[in-house]
Design a protein around this motif. Structure first.
Motif, PDB file in Angstrom:
ATOM      1  N   PHE A   6      31.336  -0.590 -11.410  1.00 35.24           N
ATOM      2  CA  PHE A   6      30.914   0.716 -10.911  1.00 35.24           C
ATOM      3  C   PHE A   6      31.670   1.057  -9.636  1.00 35.24           C
ATOM      4  O   PHE A   6      32.274   0.202  -8.988  1.00 35.24           O
ATOM      5  N   ARG A   7      31.578   2.328  -9.285  1.00 31.85           N
ATOM      6  CA  ARG A   7      32.174   2.847  -8.057  1.00 31.85           C
ATOM      7  C   ARG A   7      31.180   3.827  -7.435  1.00 31.85           C
ATOM      8  O   ARG A   7      30.528   4.594  -8.144  1.00 31.85           O
ATOM      9  N   ILE A   8      31.051   3.790  -6.122  1.00 30.42           N
ATOM     10  CA  ILE A   8      30.197   4.730  -5.411  1.00 30.42           C
ATOM     11  C   ILE A   8      30.998   5.361  -4.278  1.00 30.42           C
ATOM     12  O   ILE A   8      31.804   4.687  -3.634  1.00 30.42           O
TER      13      ILE A   8
ATOM     14  N   ASN B 212      30.238   7.697  -0.826  1.00 31.97           N
ATOM     15  CA  ASN B 212      29.257   8.251   0.102  1.00 31.97           C
ATOM     16  C   ASN B 212      29.914   9.337   0.955  1.00 31.97           C
ATOM     17  O   ASN B 212      30.956   9.089   1.573  1.00 31.97           O
TER      18      ASN B 212
ATOM     19  N   ALA C 217      25.520  10.631  -2.402  1.00 32.10           N
ATOM     20  CA  ALA C 217      26.089   9.453  -3.058  1.00 32.10           C
ATOM     21  C   ALA C 217      26.450   9.829  -4.495  1.00 32.10           C
ATOM     22  O   ALA C 217      25.620  10.374  -5.230  1.00 32.10           O
TER      23      ALA C 217
ATOM     24  N   ARG D  73      27.873   8.136  -7.926  1.00 35.36           N
ATOM     25  CA  ARG D  73      28.115   6.849  -8.575  1.00 35.36           C
ATOM     26  C   ARG D  73      28.751   7.070  -9.941  1.00 35.36           C
ATOM     27  O   ARG D  73      28.287   7.924 -10.711  1.00 35.36           O
ATOM     28  N   GLU D  74      29.738   6.267 -10.249  1.00 35.17           N
ATOM     29  CA  GLU D  74      30.341   6.226 -11.573  1.00 35.17           C
ATOM     30  C   GLU D  74      30.085   4.829 -12.135  1.00 35.17           C
ATOM     31  O   GLU D  74      30.483   3.828 -11.532  1.00 35.17           O
ATOM     32  N   ILE D  75      29.423   4.776 -13.290  1.00 35.01           N
ATOM     33  CA  ILE D  75      29.064   3.499 -13.908  1.00 35.01           C
ATOM     34  C   ILE D  75      29.842   3.394 -15.222  1.00 35.01           C
ATOM     35  O   ILE D  75      29.693   4.242 -16.111  1.00 35.01           O
TER      36      ILE D  75
ATOM     37  N   HIS E  17      24.051  10.767  -9.298  1.00 31.83           N
ATOM     38  CA  HIS E  17      24.257  11.170  -7.913  1.00 31.83           C
ATOM     39  C   HIS E  17      23.026  11.842  -7.330  1.00 31.83           C
ATOM     40  O   HIS E  17      22.136  12.316  -8.050  1.00 31.83           O
TER      41      HIS E  17
END
Length: 239
Positions: free
Chosen positions: A74-76, A78, A92, A94-96, A106
């Motif tokens: 994953f990537r987040i 902020n 935030a 988020r890509e999962i 998000h």
């Protein structure tokens, strides 16, 4: 420079966070930087198979999702900013990366400051969740003895057109979150569980990640605004 929203909510307790956790939550609007976290969820999604078709109906909201997986990257991102209603905020995104495709999740957490606020008064945190920000919840945060940040969501409500619908306790799902620094691994750790009283565990994610700050490209973010690609499809002013 604006103050970080978690510092506004925690007051002096903010300094009790582990230094690495304190750094993570120190992003403030107007800093010229945003945060990037990349890692792996040991577990993420809905463990209850029978519930997944229902969550699939809400997939377009980009808040809950029906997939479940283990060892999922994953990537987040902020982004600290001021929301359209003048409130200090942190969005935030988020890509999962499930094998079946990428899910977005998000939210925007805003600090609500009371009129006539004194220097030592703490802000109220309100989290608006999903692509259309139709679900809002109050967020209580505290620092544990180990320097971890612990958060519990309370008193959720739905915004459907002109309607503001508070969810009764029997229907409301609560999120229990904890974030900390793992000295052994040299990584950030996070664990979140969303529990509904009648159903049980609705959503879980737990894993570890690296985190860094990156500067915005010149002209990308005017002042304390949110980058266009990180904006929701709809903002909600109501709390």
């Amino acid at each position: 420079m604006n103050a970080p929203i978690y510092q506004l909510a925690l007051g002096e307790d903010f300094t009790r966070l582990a230094p690495e956790v304190q750094e993570y939550f120190s992003l403030a609007a107007g800093s010229g930087s945003y945060g990037i976290g990349e890692g792996v969820f040991d577990v993420v999604g809905c463990r209850q198979r029978w519930l997944r078709p229902l969550l699939a109906l809400t997939g377009s909201e980009e808040a809950f999702f029906p997939e479940y997986g283990e060892r999922i990257p994953f990537r987040i991102e902020n982004h600290a900013h001021v929301d359209p209603f003048g409130r200090p905020a942190l969005t935030a995104r988020r890509e999962i990366y499930f094998p079946s495709g990428t899910r977005l999740f998000h939210d925007t957490t805003s600090a609500v400051l009371s009129p006539g606020r004194q220097a030592n008064d703490r802000a109220r945190l309100v989290d608006h969740i999903g692509r259309y920000r139709r679900l809002a919840t109050d967020l209580d945060v505290a620092v544990t003895d180990e320097g971890r940040l612990r958060g519990i969501s309370r008193a959720s409500r739905l915004f459907l057109g002109p309607l503001r619908i508070p969810l009764p306790a029997a229907l409301d799902a609560k999120a229990y979150a904890e974030q900390w620094w793992d000295r052994t691994e040299g990584k950030h750790r996070i664990q979140v569980k969303v529990i509904q009283p009648q159903i049980g565990l609705v959503l879980v994610y737990a894993g570890r990640f690296d985190y860094r700050l990156a500067p915005y490209l010149p002209g990308t973010v005017p002042g304390t605004a949110l980058p266009r690609y990180a904006e929701p499809d709809r903002w909600e002013q109501r709390l």
